[in-house]
Write an enzyme that holds these catalytic residues in place. Structure first.
Site, mmCIF file in Angstrom:
data_model
loop_
_atom_site.group_PDB
_atom_site.id
_atom_site.type_symbol
_atom_site.label_atom_id
_atom_site.label_comp_id
_atom_site.label_asym_id
_atom_site.label_seq_id
_atom_site.Cartn_x
_atom_site.Cartn_y
_atom_site.Cartn_z
ATOM 1 N N THR A 70 1.084 0.677 -0.122
ATOM 2 C CA THR A 70 0.864 -0.757 0.027
ATOM 3 C C THR A 70 1.958 -1.276 0.936
ATOM 4 O O THR A 70 3.139 -1.231 0.605
ATOM 5 C CB THR A 70 0.922 -1.470 -1.333
ATOM 6 O OG1 THR A 70 -0.145 -0.989 -2.132
ATOM 7 C CG2 THR A 70 0.777 -2.978 -1.158
ATOM 8 N N LYS B 274 -5.549 -5.406 -0.352
ATOM 9 C CA LYS B 274 -4.584 -5.080 -1.409
ATOM 10 C C LYS B 274 -3.712 -6.293 -1.718
ATOM 11 O O LYS B 274 -3.350 -6.540 -2.868
ATOM 12 C CB LYS B 274 -3.717 -3.879 -0.995
ATOM 13 C CG LYS B 274 -2.681 -3.444 -2.051
ATOM 14 C CD LYS B 274 -3.306 -2.893 -3.328
ATOM 15 C CE LYS B 274 -2.278 -2.674 -4.445
ATOM 16 N NZ LYS B 274 -1.520 -1.430 -4.329
ATOM 17 N N LYS C 139 8.275 -6.077 -3.580
ATOM 18 C CA LYS C 139 7.962 -5.705 -2.193
ATOM 19 C C LYS C 139 6.560 -6.193 -1.812
ATOM 20 O O LYS C 139 6.363 -6.854 -0.795
ATOM 21 C CB LYS C 139 8.075 -4.178 -2.051
ATOM 22 C CG LYS C 139 7.708 -3.608 -0.707
ATOM 23 C CD LYS C 139 6.331 -2.946 -0.669
ATOM 24 C CE LYS C 139 6.183 -1.777 -1.606
ATOM 25 N NZ LYS C 139 4.854 -1.137 -1.499
#
Lengths: 297, 297
Positions: free
Chosen positions: A101, A176, A244
């Site tokens: 990701t 995502k 993140k």
């Protein structure tokens, strides 16, 4: 016999997610060359017959398809663009699939660089966690051109139950991000709910059973909240990795002229959780951080 | 033959939720006397044989169990404590069950007042929406003493699939607050996600399919988000009712010395949505409000 029998693949990043994913490819008959920052984590796959390579470049050389699943965008950048990186080794018409990701912009950049040298890159981040990786039931969100996506689909099908091609390079990452924005809301809701429940003095397990039976049902309630009640904060998914992801989503939102106040708040609270020492705990340790900062003694 | 056959019940509040709930009680053989602020909404039940009473007091007189499902806490206060209220008519050892989502403190107050006159009161707010009310599959969160809760359980079982007794008076309401706190997180996450998806220019239906297949799966994605894509903002659950619920949860949190920043933010954003004219729209119209205030043109 699998159509993948004898295909030469590379796999970089054989951690909690990557190791079982690479295992499924090998089960399907792929001949794997692998690399991982910490070699010891690659040992079980090496014992099963995978070959070791010292650099991402060496992994890519001689592989038809290279899969990567790493940690942070800076790791992806290094593994792809470094002197010993994937792109330096990736052959003409061969395909790299980044399942980390990471930022949609970075995926676009990698795909353009790959195309420039006559090879391909596709983004395919996943949802489903370590359990989904082990069972081969991941949801895989794919971005890239039709040709490479069509060619890698049989490989992805060994790792995932839902393979969705969302558009050009970066589209998988954008999807995502949509996923993580939902999860951010779900986690703050669940953790604040469990905090409220604790404060009432009522039986939290009974409350959890009652609300899981209604319209609030979601994975955060079904699979994660019970671990709060057991005081088990080991990671399925780590706080620092979630920070993140949310940081990327916030950056991309701003780039698109969009303000997401819910996501911004949750990201800030998770940074507090990390500062309080929960960076490598599971994302449900947000509960502990909220308890520490929000409950009057 | 149902054990409820011939039982005399009262039902106050025959709206979207109350009408089908009262219908299930009548199907089980209960003899119903009903009241509603707007009489026309009671007509279908009257046509099926329910008797009309002009006041909550008249409903309660001669009923063994009285059910109420109303709008706001001030409505509940008036219907219970008014000169023509439920408590003025409720007989010794008879039971009132308030199924409105209202303040835990108010439920405690009603239960104490009922006990003082030799009758009982129980709180039993529900989750499951209009569909759950129609199908009789509601989750019902019950607070009250064991005796009245035991006695009303067979009635509740005609309306709900999950009846959970959480503790003394107010415990049902506290549990419903836990439920709404989860929903608040889920709704902001889903709406911000759909806003991000729209901004990418990608196919939102494909994104929704991909993320619903993964760990983000929840009712907000499965049942509510598709209505955003269809631009159908008619209410399953109304913005102004959700603001009421979140306000109660925030009040109770503060009273318990608890700060819930996620819930506070979502409540504030919903108040903006109401100000923008969405008070009587469905809770997913938060999407429209966010689009109006957060997207750069």
């Amino acid at each position: 016999m699998s159509t993948l029998q004898g295909t030469r693949i590379g796999f970089i990043g054989t951690g909690i997610m990557g190791a079982p994913m690479c295992g499924h490819l090998m089960d399907a008959g792929c001949v794997a060359t692998i690399h991982n920052r910490t070699r010891s984590k690659a040992e079980p796959l090496l014992a099963r017959g995978a070959a070791w390579a010292d650099t991402p470049r060496a992994v890519a050389q001689g592989a038809d398809v290279v899969f990567t699943i790493l940690g942070f965008p800076k790791d992806v950048r290094e593994v792809y663009f470094g002197a010993d990186g994937v792109l330096a080794g990736l052959g003409k018409d061969c395909i790299a699939v980044d399942m980390t990701t990471t930022s949609p912009s970075l995926s676009v950049e990698i795909a353009a660089a790959a195309r420039k040298q006559g090879s391909w890159a596709v983004d395919g981040p996943v949802s489903g966690g370590d359990i989904g990786a082990q069972k081969g039931t991941l949801s895989i969100m794919v971005g890239g051109d039709d040709e490479p996506v069509g060619r890698v689909r049989p490989f992805l099908e060994t790792m995932g139950a839902h393979i969705e091609h969302l558009g050009v390079a970066g589209a998988g990452q954008h999807t995502k991000m949509c996923n993580q924005i939902v999860i951010a809301g779900s986690m703050i809701g669940m953790c604040e709910s469990m905090l409220y429940a604790a404060r009432t003095g009522l039986d939290r397990a009974a409350i959890l059973a009652a609300i899981t039976a209604g319209t609030a049902r979601c994975r955060s309630l079904e699979a994660v909240a019970p671990r709060i009640l057991k005081e088990d904060f080991t990671p399925g998914f780590m706080v620092d990795h979630f920070i993140k992801d949310m940081g990327i989503a916030l950056d991309e939102s701003r780039r698109m002229g969009l303000d997401l106040p819910g996501l911004a708040l949750v990201e800030r609270l998770y940074r507090v959780a990390s500062k309080l020492g929960h960076g490598r705990d599971g994302t449900h340790s947000l509960f502990l951080a909220l308890q520490e900062i929000l409950v009057e003694r």
